[in-house]
Design a protein around this motif. Sequence first.
Motif, PDB file in Angstrom:
ATOM      1  N   ARG B 156     -36.233  38.674  -1.545  1.00 55.37           N
ATOM      2  CA  ARG B 156     -35.554  39.174  -0.606  1.00 55.37           C
ATOM      3  C   ARG B 156     -35.349  37.517  -0.665  1.00 55.37           C
ATOM      4  O   ARG B 156     -34.095  37.448  -0.074  1.00 55.37           O
ATOM      5  CB  ARG B 156     -36.624  39.237   0.205  1.00 55.37           C
ATOM      6  CG  ARG B 156     -37.318  40.544   0.590  1.00 55.37           C
ATOM      7  CD  ARG B 156     -38.311  40.663   1.480  1.00 55.37           C
ATOM      8  NE  ARG B 156     -38.501  42.131   2.184  1.00 55.37           N
ATOM      9  CZ  ARG B 156     -37.742  42.998   2.122  1.00 55.37           C
ATOM     10  NH1 ARG B 156     -36.924  42.648   2.604  1.00 55.37           N
ATOM     11  NH2 ARG B 156     -38.412  44.488   2.088  1.00 55.37           N
ATOM     12  N   ALA B 189     -33.528  46.501  -0.644  1.00 56.35           N
ATOM     13  CA  ALA B 189     -33.519  46.397   0.561  1.00 56.35           C
ATOM     14  C   ALA B 189     -32.993  45.059   1.633  1.00 56.35           C
ATOM     15  O   ALA B 189     -32.236  45.283   2.258  1.00 56.35           O
ATOM     16  CB  ALA B 189     -35.408  46.518   0.865  1.00 56.35           C
ATOM     17  N   GLU B 190     -33.153  44.316   1.325  1.00 58.81           N
ATOM     18  CA  GLU B 190     -32.687  42.693   2.051  1.00 58.81           C
ATOM     19  C   GLU B 190     -31.517  42.628   1.263  1.00 58.81           C
ATOM     20  O   GLU B 190     -30.897  42.179   2.786  1.00 58.81           O
ATOM     21  CB  GLU B 190     -33.297  41.507   1.165  1.00 58.81           C
ATOM     22  CG  GLU B 190     -32.753  39.951   1.805  1.00 58.81           C
ATOM     23  CD  GLU B 190     -33.499  40.170   3.360  1.00 58.81           C
ATOM     24  OE1 GLU B 190     -35.255  41.000   2.676  1.00 58.81           O
ATOM     25  OE2 GLU B 190     -33.361  38.762   4.039  1.00 58.81           O
ATOM     26  N   GLU B 192     -28.616  45.241   0.413  1.00 61.34           N
ATOM     27  CA  GLU B 192     -28.464  45.288   2.130  1.00 61.34           C
ATOM     28  C   GLU B 192     -27.853  45.803   3.314  1.00 61.34           C
ATOM     29  O   GLU B 192     -27.537  45.577   4.248  1.00 61.34           O
ATOM     30  CB  GLU B 192     -29.090  47.266   0.715  1.00 61.34           C
ATOM     31  CG  GLU B 192     -27.735  48.013   0.005  1.00 61.34           C
ATOM     32  CD  GLU B 192     -28.696  49.321  -0.441  1.00 61.34           C
ATOM     33  OE1 GLU B 192     -29.565  49.246   0.632  1.00 61.34           O
ATOM     34  OE2 GLU B 192     -28.246  50.145  -1.313  1.00 61.34           O
ATOM     35  N   SER B 193     -29.272  44.882   3.377  1.00 59.84           N
ATOM     36  CA  SER B 193     -29.696  44.557   5.059  1.00 59.84           C
ATOM     37  C   SER B 193     -28.530  43.625   5.290  1.00 59.84           C
ATOM     38  O   SER B 193     -28.266  43.499   6.685  1.00 59.84           O
ATOM     39  CB  SER B 193     -31.015  44.727   5.880  1.00 59.84           C
ATOM     40  OG  SER B 193     -30.871  42.556   5.316  1.00 59.84           O
TER      41      SER B 193
END
Lengths: 313, 402
Positions: B156, B189-190, B192-193
């Motif tokens: 992240r 995940a990080e 893309e967010s």
Amino acid sequence: MELIGLANYAIFMGILIGIYALLALGLNIQWGLTGLFNAGIAGFFAVGAYASAIITSPHVAGRVGGFELPIVVGWMGAIVFAGLIAWPIGKVCLRFRSDYLAIATIGVAEIIRLVIKSEDWLTGSSRGITGIPRPFGELDYVASQLAYLGLVIAAVAVVYFLLERQLKSPWGRMMRAIRDNEAAAAAMGKQIEARRLQAFIFGAAVMGLAGALFVHFNRSITPEAIDPMIATFLIWIMLILGGSGNNRGAILGAIVIWLLWSVSEMITDRLPTDVALQAKYIRIFVVGLALQLVLRFRPEGILPEEQARQTAR
Amino acid sequence: MKLKSTAALIGSIIGASLLAATPAHAQNVKIGLLSGITGPIAAMAPPMIAASQLAVAHVNEQGGIGKGGKLEVVVGDSACNPQNATDAATKAVNIDRAVGIVGPACSGAVLAAANSVAVPAGALLITASGTSPQITSINDKDLVFRTVPSDDYQGRALARTLKGRDITKVAVAFLNNDYGKGLAEAFKAEFESLGGTIAGYSGHEGSKASYRSDLAELAKGGADTLVIFDYGDGTGLTILRQALENNFFKTFIGADGMKSDAVIRELGADNLGTFFTSSPVGEASSSLESFNKAFTAAGQSPDAIFTTTSYDAAFLMALAIEKAGGDNAKLAESLRAVSSAPGEPIMAGEWAKAKKLIAEGKDIDYKGAAGDHEFDKNGDVPGTYAFFKVSGGTYESLGEMK
């Protein structure tokens, strides 16, 4: 205190030996009895392990499971799934003989390992599955280990008893006949293909049970556990050293090899630290050497097959 | 009659051995040190073991444990698989009577050794390299700790850093094991967010000769930047080399596994102008410096992966043992006491000072070579990371990552 420690260690070794003995017994059905060179033990071990893990573990987002069924159902599931997966594999691969079959089954085991390592939704891929329940796991350390040892011994005893019955029955004689002279057995009207497939599935199911016993003991499973070295070749060495074709030989082989594997580290640890680190490799060497010696001086294994001994006289 | 005397003999042997085991004054304490000496991480294990043993040497040189006792180490081979890890842990805890275990190295081995040996037997376990997020959720009766952050944190942090450097489209290649996959998932995940685009995302198996087809596939997405979650002295080097040779990507980003001297040695600093890595760094830099100095003096390279965490794991284990004062049931509680603020700060290698303060009953706070080690309730540490570039044949920090 020392004695309690030794006892704990002995109990732990008993559990692992039991699990390996089951694998060796499963291989004995395939190789010892029927002459199928299965080099994909790790694959069936893994299928059993993951089947039982998925059936009994709590829910995790993004992965099938969360059934949390009783452990007994998990074990049954392990036997059934390992057997089921052996059916198409056997259908395809058993048309090969000896070393070709070995190559094909190594390939199959590798496919199973890669699927397990990659399919998040099914197996949690490289992170594996955790939170698997352990029978008697809530007891304190020694009691829980002892209870688990009891379970493993019971499983080995039941499998051993059933196998001995099978071996002495007409089925066992038929399988030996197929192994030793396929043409003659076929001429006697035996269905070679179907029988070989039967033995393959039967052996795979026993290996699946061993996998289930292993994951509930560790409460977790990751793809690292299905390394071919530790989950295929070690078992072959156990069976060949103990005596293929003899169920007691399979169990004895598991005991001897695991003792060599585990206890030799304790001996090398007495050496000075720098040497001791390098000496960790010795146990791989020792196991190989033991195999060489047996093959050279007693190729039939420590406890040879009983019928073979009778004919030799 | 004969049976009776045999029973009496056995009874007296058991009695004698129980007596022999009652604590004496100058008693040595054993810890198990498990690492993947044989098996897939055999190349990484020796420096990690050396770092842990350096910590033990510091303890013994500067007064040892308790009243003149020494800290003894049993090295076990966990071979990066659960079978050998449980075997080695069982031997350490039961045969050698180790009160705690430093290691094992691989996450799968940690899960098995913790679940089936350390936690049931009540032994403290501190791993220096088990990075899987699964370790967080072990039902561990507060006995499982780690000095290395979970992969989640680093992945992240790296995503935020790249976004901060205006990199919005990347391809990700990761080694398909718990390390590579854990990092890749957290990163994805990080990233893309935050609105970034992942233009290619694929795992690869280790030790293949060529990754050109994997790279070509990844390059199809049109990204200029390749993020590699792999080891720089293994497959990661091959991938980086082939990506450079074939000009698949312009910029390359790695995590701590890629920050290896082997990359610079093999590819040359001139070719690595667009190669960046993240890596955990110690917050208290003086602690890291003194570790680096001592480790170099011992003939080892402090840049090898997981050496700082291995040192800290062993040192924290020793501090916990000293603080618990012989009561093994209190080890976990003591570990939390010596590692968390507030307290007098203790740097790597300052055993004599720590020992004195513990004897005086003062609170201490170990600030390790790899970081502060403020354990959360799961026994995890949040990491501190810096972003590195290659400069003059070595890695130079571009500053901390948020």
